[in-house]
Design an enzyme around this catalytic site. Structure first.
Site, PDB file in Angstrom:
ATOM      1  N   TRP A 194      32.490  35.797  30.042  1.00  0.00           N
ATOM      2  CA  TRP A 194      31.483  35.751  30.852  1.00  0.00           C
ATOM      3  C   TRP A 194      30.139  36.450  29.882  1.00  0.00           C
ATOM      4  O   TRP A 194      28.955  35.592  30.165  1.00  0.00           O
ATOM      5  CB  TRP A 194      31.616  36.536  32.192  1.00  0.00           C
TER       6      TRP A 194
ATOM      7  N   ASP B 214      26.483  42.205  35.095  1.00  0.00           N
ATOM      8  CA  ASP B 214      27.190  41.290  35.954  1.00  0.00           C
ATOM      9  C   ASP B 214      28.570  41.887  36.572  1.00  0.00           C
ATOM     10  O   ASP B 214      29.377  42.542  35.908  1.00  0.00           O
ATOM     11  CB  ASP B 214      27.648  40.381  34.784  1.00  0.00           C
TER      12      ASP B 214
ATOM     13  N   LYS C   1      34.471  36.770  44.553  1.00  0.00           N
ATOM     14  CA  LYS C   1      35.655  37.489  43.882  1.00  0.00           C
ATOM     15  C   LYS C   1      35.823  38.663  44.995  1.00  0.00           C
ATOM     16  O   LYS C   1      36.713  38.477  45.725  1.00  0.00           O
ATOM     17  CB  LYS C   1      35.216  37.872  42.816  1.00  0.00           C
TER      18      LYS C   1
HETATM   19  C1  LIG Z   1      33.189  34.468  37.822  1.00  0.00           C
HETATM   20  C2  LIG Z   1      32.463  35.050  37.242  1.00  0.00           C
HETATM   21  C3  LIG Z   1      31.367  34.587  36.890  1.00  0.00           C
HETATM   22  C4  LIG Z   1      30.813  32.950  37.191  1.00  0.00           C
HETATM   23  O1  LIG Z   1      30.621  33.044  38.556  1.00  0.00           O
HETATM   24  P1  LIG Z   1      30.271  31.631  39.264  1.00  0.00           P
HETATM   25  O2  LIG Z   1      29.864  32.052  40.602  1.00  0.00           O
HETATM   26  O3  LIG Z   1      31.232  30.654  39.019  1.00  0.00           O
HETATM   27  O4  LIG Z   1      28.902  31.234  38.402  1.00  0.00           O
HETATM   28  C5  LIG Z   1      30.413  35.326  35.870  1.00  0.00           C
HETATM   29  N1  LIG Z   1      30.618  36.473  35.691  1.00  0.00           N
HETATM   30  C6  LIG Z   1      31.863  37.244  35.909  1.00  0.00           C
HETATM   31  C7  LIG Z   1      32.228  38.355  35.341  1.00  0.00           C
HETATM   32  C8  LIG Z   1      32.593  36.435  36.903  1.00  0.00           C
HETATM   33  O5  LIG Z   1      34.010  36.866  37.111  1.00  0.00           O
END
Ligand SMILES: *Cc1c(COP(=O)(O)O)cnc(C)c1O
Length: 359
Positions: A101, A171, A195
């Site tokens: 990521w 993030d 998530k």
């Molecule tokens: C899943 C994830 C993303 C991407 O998320 P999307 O909603 O599919 O764009 C970015 N950063 C982390 C840490 C993730 O787990």
């Protein structure tokens, strides 16, 4: 059909009580006579839903009044563009590179300016978090970007870097609301909902007000400007109404169950159960350095690829699903987000013991 224990990394398990509540209101939301899905986003009912969701998230994370909460679309990935487009002034960013990521976010930021990678764990396939105590923040950096929990590799940053006053961007797609944090440590937090919060389609952004300016990179679309979303209460255009409603139900559910602190205690119990077993098993082992282990995504392997495959298949037949690891790590990954009950992790560990005994 009986519900399974779903260890998916995302979209992921939701609290059963929330799904039941949503089901009970699916056809008719309160006195509206219609589903939330069918409602105008300008209606009083929906305004109340989004206001309550924001208020509950603020309470859960103790978000100070000088931060805005935005409900956006485009996933966490859109933030990889939106952040540089809104925050680049010198067009320089410092990154901590801890996996897939950060890699994607780095690639995107490079389209607009200069990326300095201050620390990286790529040398060992991202199985640890690099030491961040002595990283050298760039004088001209507009901000510092970290990925707090690495969903794919199963690592977690516990000690924040000292950014010397530079805005820290985190993030938190896979760990938001899993443990107490101090919002004041961050300038901007973002997370895709799918998530640890709700269904896919909503992205939460918590942003300090001083970062919301009129100073964008040239050509930044209106839809990618924080200011327009902040000034319109996340309703510059039609927001993901049903997703926001579901996020709101999850926030309420968390508040009614002890909030983030209670979640953290439960998450520690779940993670310890699984990691303790991994540390004592002769067949399975964790792939991440102990002190950097994620509480949300537990990555592990068996002694051979054949056993990995057999384990994944047999687990599935026993109601333990989506346990296959990401292709870049292999083996297994158990995502044990807030909504995964302790009983689910217990069932997984019991099954692993049984499998180890039989193979
Ligand atoms: C899943 C994830 C993303 C991407 O998320 P999307 O909603 O599919 O764009 C970015 N950063 C982390 C840490 C993730 O787990």
């Amino acid at each position: 059909m009986k519900r399974v224990y779903n260890f998916s990394a995302g979209p992921a398990v939701l609290p059963e009580a929330v799904l039941e509540k949503a089901a009970s209101e699916l056809l008719c939301y309160k006195e509206s006579g219609m589903s939330v899905m069918e409602m105008s986003h300008r209606s009083t009912d929906f305004q109340n839903i989004i206001d309550q969701a924001e208020a509950d998230l603020r309470e859960l994370l103790n978000i100070p009044s000088n931060y805005k909460v935005l409900f956006l679309q485009g996933g966490a990935t859109t933030q990889f563009s939106m952040i540089p487009m809104n925050l680049f002034k010198n067009k320089v960013v410092d990154f901590v590179h801890t996996g897939a990521w950060s890699k994607k976010a780095i690639a995107e930021a490079k389209r607009y300016g200069k990326v300095n990678v201050l620390a990286s764990s790529e040398d060992k396939n991202f199985t640890y978090v690099p030491d961040l105590t002595n990283i050298k923040i760039s004088e001209d950096a507009d901000y510092v970007h970290i990925v707090q929990n690495n969903t794919i590799y199963g690592t977690r940053i516990t000690k924040l870097p000292n950014t010397l006053g530079k805005p820290l961007i985190s993030d938190m797609s896979s760990n938001i609301l899993s443990e107490p944090i101090d919002i004041n440590d961050y300038a901007l937090i973002f997370a895709g909902a799918q998530k640890n919060i709700g269904p896919a389609g909503t992205t939460i952004v918590i942003i300090r007000e001083d970062l919301i300016t009129d100073d964008y990179l040239e050509g930044t679309p209106l839809m990618l400007q924080y200011k327009i979303h902040a000034s319109k209460g996340s309703m510059y255009n039609t927001p993901p109404t049903y997703g926001i409603y579901m996020c709101g139900l999850v926030f309420r559910h968390l508040l009614e169950n002890g909030g983030v602190k209670a979640m953290y205690e439960k998450n520690l119990k779940k993670a310890n159960l699984l990691y303790d077993y991994l540390d004592n098993s002769n067949m399975f082992k964790g792939t991440v350095r102990k002190e950097d282990r994620s509480l949300m995504n537990v990555t592990f392997v068996a002694t051979s690829d054949e056993l990995n495959k057999k384990f994944i298949e047999e687990a599935k037949a026993n109601g333990i699903v989506n346990i296959k690891g990401h292709r870049s790590v292999g083996g297994m990954r158990a995502s044990i987000y807030n909504a995964m009950p302790y009983e689910g992790v217990k069932a997984l560990v019991d099954f692993m013991k049984k499998f180890e005994g039989e193979n």
